[in-house]
Enzyme design. Structure first.
Site, PDB file in Angstrom:
ATOM      1  N   ARG A  24       0.830  -1.202   0.000  1.00 34.88           N
ATOM      2  CA  ARG A  24       0.000   0.000   0.000  1.00 34.88           C
ATOM      3  C   ARG A  24       0.865   1.254   0.000  1.00 34.88           C
ATOM      4  O   ARG A  24       1.004   1.925  -1.000  1.00 34.88           O
ATOM      5  CB  ARG A  24      -0.955  -0.014   1.214  1.00 34.88           C
ATOM      6  N   ASP A  25       1.516   1.542   1.099  1.00 32.34           N
ATOM      7  CA  ASP A  25       2.262   2.788   1.225  1.00 32.34           C
ATOM      8  C   ASP A  25       3.487   2.813   0.322  1.00 32.34           C
ATOM      9  O   ASP A  25       3.939   3.886  -0.089  1.00 32.34           O
ATOM     10  CB  ASP A  25       2.680   2.999   2.685  1.00 32.34           C
ATOM     11  N   HIS A  64       9.055   6.904   8.556  1.00 31.40           N
ATOM     12  CA  HIS A  64       9.731   7.129   7.285  1.00 31.40           C
ATOM     13  C   HIS A  64      11.196   7.433   7.579  1.00 31.40           C
ATOM     14  O   HIS A  64      11.525   8.062   8.584  1.00 31.40           O
ATOM     15  CB  HIS A  64       9.079   8.277   6.534  1.00 31.40           C
ATOM     16  N   CYS A  88       5.620  10.310   0.566  1.00 33.80           N
ATOM     17  CA  CYS A  88       4.371  11.073   0.538  1.00 33.80           C
ATOM     18  C   CYS A  88       4.547  12.239  -0.423  1.00 33.80           C
ATOM     19  O   CYS A  88       5.462  13.053  -0.248  1.00 33.80           O
ATOM     20  CB  CYS A  88       4.015  11.585   1.930  1.00 33.80           C
ATOM     21  N   ASN A 133       9.637   4.347   3.632  1.00 31.49           N
ATOM     22  CA  ASN A 133       9.514   3.797   4.976  1.00 31.49           C
ATOM     23  C   ASN A 133      10.787   3.043   5.348  1.00 31.49           C
ATOM     24  O   ASN A 133      11.608   2.706   4.491  1.00 31.49           O
ATOM     25  CB  ASN A 133       8.340   2.817   5.021  1.00 31.49           C
TER      26      ASN A 133
END
Length: 320
Positions: free
Chosen positions: A15-16, A209, A240, A249
């Site tokens: 996802r991220d 992060h 982001c 991350n």
């Protein structure tokens, strides 16, 4: 150091990590990665998000991923949602865990979700009520609790206000996300000590992060404060688009490797994690922020030394 015997990692790369990539992986490629992550021992996986496919095309097949993978009783699969429509999509494909998000930074919440924190909070109750009706668990996350590029310092009272907003709508599992990468170990330790004491019924997750290289130190500080649940992303993918200079991350394989070296159990196989990270890096077609991909496992150093160097090292270790 006062470290826990074991921790739990949530793999957020699907996802991220992938939502920040320009290249789109196929559904089958994502399924293969998810299955490998689970085979490596991960028991909490964030498969994707139920958001507009036009806004985030990388997450357009999240429904298909859940339909293919849901049902394993030993693995928690979760997804990020933005509104009640996300709950409906979750229910339709068998997703049993959704995560809400609000930012402790007003400016970031407007950029990331196109609404004020107050507007986000106002929508939580409808989402959680619908989730309960559909038999879906709801958790929550708070971005920017350790600092914001816009407001700089975020008062602890502001973070507590977000925590209490979640509690008021029945959400008692909360993730604090250092989206800006501004957290420092001392700050992490002190905030986690404060909120754990003030809200003892909350199950905490931390999401770091590695923007300024402090993510691993922050995880260690959180462990010392008693936190045992952390997000991580294969190969260190992530970022982001709304945060200046944002990086990925903390890499899953790096966290597993460090914990293995300190005797902290993760339940995950570091070599399988490393293999997954290498595959991910090939799929996205660029280098990533993974220490293990650059240097390999520390345990491999000895076997790679020439025999003469091994003997010299052993002689140097011999006590007189």
């Amino acid at each position: 150091m006062q470290l826990p015997e074991k921790i739990t990692l949530c793999e957020v790369g699907l996802r991220d990590g992938l939502q920040n990539e320009k290249s789109l992986l196929s559904t089958e490629q994502k399924l293969q990665l998810a299955r490998k992550v689970i085979a490596a021992g991960c028991r909490v996986v964030e498969l994707g998000s139920f958001v507009s496919p036009r806004a985030v095309p990388q997450m357009a097949d999240t429904d298909a991923l859940f339909a293919a993978l849901a049902g394993d009783p030993g693995v928690e699969l979760r997804a990020l949602i933005a509104n009640a429509k996300g709950v409906e999509r979750a229910a339709a494909c068998g997703c049993k865990k959704v995560k809400l998000n609000v930012s402790a930074s007003r400016a970031h919440n407007l950029a990331n979700l196109n609404r004020t924190p107050e507007e986000s909070i106002a929508g939580f109750r409808d989402c959680t009520a619908l989730a309960a009706e559909r038999g879906i668990e709801a958790s929550g996350s708070i971005s920017m609790p350790f600092g914001s590029p816009w407001e700089r310092e975020i008062p602890v009272s502001q973070v507590c206000g977000m925590i209490e907003a979640y509690l008021s709508v029945g959400v008692s599992e909360i993730s604090l996300s250092d989206t800006s990468g501004m957290a420092t170990p001392k700050q992490v330790y002190e905030l986690m000590k404060t909120v754990q004491a003030q809200y003892p019924g909350v199950r905490w997750w931390l999401h770091f992060h590695n923007t300024r290289g402090a993510a691993m130190a922050n995880i260690l500080a959180a462990m010392e404060a008693g936190v045992t649940r952390f997000d991580a992303s294969f190969a260190g993918l992530g970022g982001c688009p709304f945060v200046p200079g944002a990086a990925g991350n903390i890499a899953t394989e790096d966290v597993v490797h460090l914990c293995e070296g300190m005797g902290v159990a993760t339940g995950m196989d570091v070599r399988q994690c490393l293999a997954i990270a290498g595959e991910v890096q090939a799929l996205v077609g660029h280098g990533t922020d993974s220490c293990l991909l650059r240097a390999g496992c520390a345990a491999d150093l000895l076997r790679e030394l020439p025999e003469g160097q091994k003997r010299a090292r052993d002689c140097n270790r011999t006590e007189p």
